[in-house]
Design an enzyme around this catalytic site. Structure first.
Site, PDB file in Angstrom:
ATOM      1  N   SER A 226       0.758  -1.193   0.143  1.00  0.00           N
ATOM      2  CA  SER A 226       0.049   0.081   0.102  1.00  0.00           C
ATOM      3  C   SER A 226       0.746   1.230   0.058  1.00  0.00           C
ATOM      4  O   SER A 226       1.788   1.306   0.547  1.00  0.00           O
ATOM      5  CB  SER A 226      -0.899   0.033   1.252  1.00  0.00           C
ATOM      6  OG  SER A 226      -1.573   1.253   1.384  1.00  0.00           O
TER       7      SER A 226
ATOM      8  N   TYR B 181      -2.647  -0.028   9.850  1.00  0.00           N
ATOM      9  CA  TYR B 181      -2.757  -0.608   8.621  1.00  0.00           C
ATOM     10  C   TYR B 181      -1.500  -0.739   7.868  1.00  0.00           C
ATOM     11  O   TYR B 181      -0.939  -1.711   7.185  1.00  0.00           O
ATOM     12  CB  TYR B 181      -3.976  -0.131   7.757  1.00  0.00           C
ATOM     13  CG  TYR B 181      -3.950  -0.694   6.384  1.00  0.00           C
ATOM     14  CD1 TYR B 181      -4.158  -1.799   6.077  1.00  0.00           C
ATOM     15  CD2 TYR B 181      -3.637   0.294   5.246  1.00  0.00           C
ATOM     16  CE1 TYR B 181      -4.367  -2.261   4.534  1.00  0.00           C
ATOM     17  CE2 TYR B 181      -3.642  -0.290   4.004  1.00  0.00           C
ATOM     18  CZ  TYR B 181      -3.768  -1.372   3.587  1.00  0.00           C
ATOM     19  OH  TYR B 181      -4.077  -1.699   2.396  1.00  0.00           O
TER      20      TYR B 181
END
Length: 335
Positions: free
Chosen positions: A127, A152
């Site tokens: 990501s 995350y």
């Protein structure tokens, strides 16, 4: 007959589009998903149902955090290629347990199964959030990513390090892909494009961070899929130019690479809202809110390495992507 490709998170947003593309090319695909209720499971079921009619698709409901079930899956199918897209998404911190179960334990089980079954190439989703507190734009794979600002992001950084260790120790070829703000038809309801469209269509307020003066490298989902397709059969080799004295985060003495996949053309959230308003034919009711913890003011992908190695970089204009998304939204919701 060639071995099937495994796609994890096949009922998810990117996973669904990935499987559909592979099936359209005539490839055999095993798609797994655990159907976690992070958002409306009915949307996941609808995506999965669209894949089921293909006779080259086998859908499995499986939690990758279950080590034995994951090992059995790999032993049964003998995958040569694995595209790992399953994850607990979202930079908003709520409950740490799903992130640990899916992004850490689940990923470890996939790595270990790939090692045991001698998988030829593991492509996995990372990501853009791994860039965290990095203030150098555009974000480059050659930058360090040591300061994540969300849990995350920390798990995705951990995934890259775990994959590198398996590549180094066991020669498992791995490619990590840092996605930048993906959107498009069948998207996730918790993401800005879907949330704004849904609220504006229903006449509800939308919360706009920092007065909409937030810039994102919005990347259309078909461009993400194209990048993966070009990389999945291109397993990395150790970089002969790797220098142990001055290591480069983007290179490695192991068969491991990381690429950005982003549109390389950041757009302000205010423009995103204006495009959605134009497609829906109604104005948004805006409420300004502070930038949430874990978010950054701007993202932008440096895609030099991706373009050099596979001759492609995302380029779908935001106005075209929003037109396609809103058309899908109208059809799906009967709006």
């Amino acid at each position: 007959m060639s071995s099937p490709i495994l796609v994890t998170g096949a009922a998810g947003f990117i996973g669904y589009h990935m499987v559909e593309r592979l099936l359209a090319e005539g490839r055999q695909v095993v798609g797994v998903d655990s159907f976690t209720p992070y958002y409306d499971v009915a949307l996941k079921e609808a995506r999965f149902a669209r894949l089921s009619p293909y006779n080259t698709f086998l859908g499995e409901r499986l939690d990758l955090a279950d080590a034995q079930a994951t090992r059995d899956l790999f032993r049964h199918h003998r995958f040569e290629r694995v595209i790992h897209l399953a994850a607990q998404p979202g930079v908003r911190f709520v409950d740490p347990q799903p992130y640990a179960a899916s992004n850490l334990l689940g990923f470890m089980n996939v790595l270990e199964a790939c090692r045991q079954e001698s998988v030829g190439h593991l492509v996995y989703a990372s990501s853009s959030s791994v860039y965290g507190a990095n203030r150098t734009l555009p974000f480059s794979e050659h930058d360090t990513t040591d300061h994540p600002i969300s849990l995350y992001a920390a798990t995705k950084k951990a995934n890259e390090m775990m994959a590198h260790s398996y590549a180094h120790l066991f020669g498992l070829p791995c490619t990590g892909l840092r996605f930048f703000t993906v959107y498009g038809p069948w998207g996730r309801p918790d993401m800005a494009v879907y949330k704004f469209t849904h609220a504006i269509a229903e006449g509800r307020e939308i919360q706009v961070a920092n007065g909409g003066r937030v810039r994102r490298d919005f990347t259309y989902v078909d461009d993400i899929v194209e990048g993966i397709v070009r990389l999945v059969d291109r397993a990395p080799s150790p970089d002969p130019a790797w220098n142990a004295q001055k290591p480069d985060p983007a290179t490695s003495a192991a068969p491991h690479r990381v690429y950005n996949i982003g549109n390389d053309s950041p757009e302000e959230v205010n423009r995103l809202i204006a495009l959605i308003e134009e497609q829906l034919g109604r104005k948004a009711r805006r409420v300004d809110v502070p930038l949430p913890p874990g978010d950054v003011l701007e993202t932008r992908a440096d895609v030099t390495d991706l373009r050099r190695d596979v001759g492609f970089a995302p380029a779908t204009p935001l106005e075209e992507g929003i037109r396609r998304f809103v058309a899908w939204y109208r059809g799906y919701h009967g709006a």
